[in-house]
Design a protein around this motif. Structure first.
Motif, PDB file in Angstrom:
ATOM      1  N   VAL A 202       0.723  -1.195  -0.032  1.00  0.00           N
ATOM      2  CA  VAL A 202       0.152   0.007   0.141  1.00  0.00           C
ATOM      3  C   VAL A 202       0.812   1.097  -0.094  1.00  0.00           C
ATOM      4  O   VAL A 202       0.526   2.048  -0.631  1.00  0.00           O
ATOM      5  CB  VAL A 202      -0.766  -0.101   1.240  1.00  0.00           C
ATOM      6  N   PHE A 203       1.932   1.187   0.756  1.00  0.00           N
ATOM      7  CA  PHE A 203       2.680   2.217   1.087  1.00  0.00           C
ATOM      8  C   PHE A 203       3.573   2.540  -0.462  1.00  0.00           C
ATOM      9  O   PHE A 203       4.026   3.733  -0.854  1.00  0.00           O
ATOM     10  CB  PHE A 203       3.756   2.261   2.022  1.00  0.00           C
ATOM     11  N   ALA A 204       4.126   1.379  -0.789  1.00  0.00           N
ATOM     12  CA  ALA A 204       4.594   1.491  -2.207  1.00  0.00           C
ATOM     13  C   ALA A 204       3.755   2.095  -3.393  1.00  0.00           C
ATOM     14  O   ALA A 204       4.250   2.855  -4.348  1.00  0.00           O
ATOM     15  CB  ALA A 204       4.953  -0.053  -2.613  1.00  0.00           C
ATOM     16  N   GLY A 205       2.486   1.777  -3.208  1.00  0.00           N
ATOM     17  CA  GLY A 205       1.612   2.395  -4.136  1.00  0.00           C
ATOM     18  C   GLY A 205       1.334   3.850  -3.908  1.00  0.00           C
ATOM     19  O   GLY A 205       1.170   4.615  -4.908  1.00  0.00           O
ATOM     20  N   LEU A 206       1.413   4.251  -2.786  1.00  0.00           N
ATOM     21  CA  LEU A 206       1.439   5.725  -2.574  1.00  0.00           C
ATOM     22  C   LEU A 206       2.364   6.508  -2.832  1.00  0.00           C
ATOM     23  O   LEU A 206       2.335   7.701  -3.513  1.00  0.00           O
ATOM     24  CB  LEU A 206       1.282   5.982  -0.854  1.00  0.00           C
ATOM     25  N   SER A 207       3.710   5.951  -2.774  1.00  0.00           N
ATOM     26  CA  SER A 207       4.952   6.451  -3.255  1.00  0.00           C
ATOM     27  C   SER A 207       4.644   6.514  -4.768  1.00  0.00           C
ATOM     28  O   SER A 207       5.193   7.621  -5.436  1.00  0.00           O
ATOM     29  CB  SER A 207       6.244   5.386  -3.033  1.00  0.00           C
ATOM     30  N   PHE A 208       4.238   5.665  -5.434  1.00  0.00           N
ATOM     31  CA  PHE A 208       3.936   5.861  -7.105  1.00  0.00           C
ATOM     32  C   PHE A 208       2.927   6.740  -7.453  1.00  0.00           C
ATOM     33  O   PHE A 208       3.332   7.442  -8.383  1.00  0.00           O
ATOM     34  CB  PHE A 208       3.524   4.273  -7.699  1.00  0.00           C
TER      35      PHE A 208
END
Length: 413
Positions: A202-208
């Motif tokens: 989820v946090f990787a998605g927010l980063s993207f």
């Protein structure tokens, strides 16, 4: 066997896990000798191991899966016995010197076959080509499950979303590549993070999300978006230092700071952790393209497209392939690939600039001028500096070639 299995699972909660769940049934060996079972067992085990490395899937272990060796089993029955949604099954058919491998993925809950393919090779080559076949199966299965989960999340009532559904719903909005899509993706990712604060992806998605806002220069605080891309990627890795998407997100963030060498190192880690991570292969190909390492970049992007032929990022993969072909002197191929990239859904304005360059290199100035006109219409005031912020090439001669081409086409510095 049913009675034995029923006795063993007594007292175990077999409800579906929160994340996608799958069992890889031992592939059936059709024809051949009993000794040939090593081929089918090895193939099944390699697929099982590869899927387990994705870390986002709940994969039934070998010891249980191999209890279903032998006769064909009904996918729904297997699903109920093991508490999984997806069942991967297949067969290996030996006919003379030829080997035909069939694989299929079934959503047992929905009662539908979501993917199937077959592969043919000679029996003497089976061990040499097995890794390639396994990789292709794993890549296809990952992509199909991701697509299915995203589709199911979109159909779910907003009030009933769990963390996993919110994540996949957010992913769908993120890949629309629009200002509004990023707003909704961020909202859903934050909802997923609230429901499951330990969900690294989820946090990787927010980063993207923040990466894309910086890359497409949506908003007025580009530096702030870059910093958030870094912060969320680092938090993803803090939660799970073996999550491939965390390294992928961190590597992409380094690209925004034009630290291409560090970007390659971080993204390569994501591929090391999951060799079937199509976005990892694409992203490292993008970084190597910036280093003017066209041959290596071309191998990476071809692998990405092989692993995920219908990816939502196909336009980007085609663009990298187009630029590599152009730089390597395959000018007509580069222009043709760039034209295909522009036609893909979700293609954004930087792709028009790239297509203009590739077509100009192939002597198709009339096509390039059309792309430049579209670019100026979609993004008024687009300048060469905007292009180089997105594509910080490390080779001075290449920078000069691209700059001179854009000037000739009427773009300002």
């Amino acid at each position: 066997m049913d009675a034995v299995l029923d006795e063993r699972v007594a007292g175990i909660d077999l409800s579906l896990p929160k994340q996608p769940s799958i069992v890889v049934l031992p592939f059936q060996m059709l024809g051949g000798e009993e000794a040939d079972r090593i081929v089918s067992d090895g193939l099944s085990l390699d697929i099982m191991t590869g899927l387990a490395r994705t870390r986002s899937l709940f994969v039934i272990s070998r010891g249980t899966a191999f209890m279903f060796r032998g006769a064909a089993h009904d996918a729904r029955s297997v699903s109920e016995k093991l508490g999984v949604r997806y069942v991967l099954h297949g067969s290996i058919h030996l006919r003379g010197r030829q080997t035909r491998i069939h694989a299929a993925l079934t959503d047992a809950i929905a009662g539908s076959e979501t993917w199937a393919n077959h592969f043919t090779c000679s029996i003497g080559d089976i061990f040499e080509v097995q890794d390639g076949i396994v990789g292709e199966i794993i890549g296809a299965v990952e992509a199909e499950i991701e697509h299915s989960e995203r589709r199911r999340a979109l159909l779910a009532s907003p009030s009933s979303l769990d963390a996993w559904s919110a994540y996949h719903r957010g992913s769908w909005h993120m890949y629309q590549f629009t200002r509004e899509g990023y707003v909704e993706a961020e909202r859903l990712f934050k909802l997923a993070a609230k429901l499951d604060p330990n969900a690294s992806r989820v946090f990787a998605g927010l980063s993207f999300v923040h990466w894309q806002r910086a890359f497409l220069e949506i908003g007025t605080d580009r530096e702030g978006e870059i910093q958030q891309a870094f912060d969320y990627a680092k938090h993803a890795l803090l939660l799970d230092p073996r999550e491939p998407q965390g390294y992928w997100a961190l590597g992409r963030a380094f690209l925004l700071r034009h630290d291409v060498d560090q970007a390659v190192e971080e993204i390569a880690r994501s591929v090391d952790l999951n060799p079937n991570f199509a976005m990892g292969h694409y992203s490292v190909s993008f970084a190597r393209m910036l280093k003017a390492d066209g041959a290596a970049s071309d191998l990476d992007v071809r692998q990405a497209r092989r692993l995920s032929p219908y990816d939502l990022m196909s336009f980007a993969m085609l663009t990298v392939q187009a630029f590599n072909a152009t730089v390597l002197g395959r000018l007509d191929e580069g222009a043709d690939l760039a034209d295909r990239a522009v036609r893909q859904p979700n293609s954004h304005y930087h792709i028009l600039a790239m297509a203009a360059f590739c077509n100009a290199a192939a002597g198709r100035d009339h096509v390039s001028q059309r792309y430049v006109a579209r670019l100026k219409s979609i993004h008024p005031g687009y300048r060469i500096a905007d292009y180089f912020r997105a594509f910080p090439y490390r080779d001075a001669a290449l920078v000069k070639q691209v700059r001179e081409t854009f000037r000739r086409l009427g773009l300002q510095d």
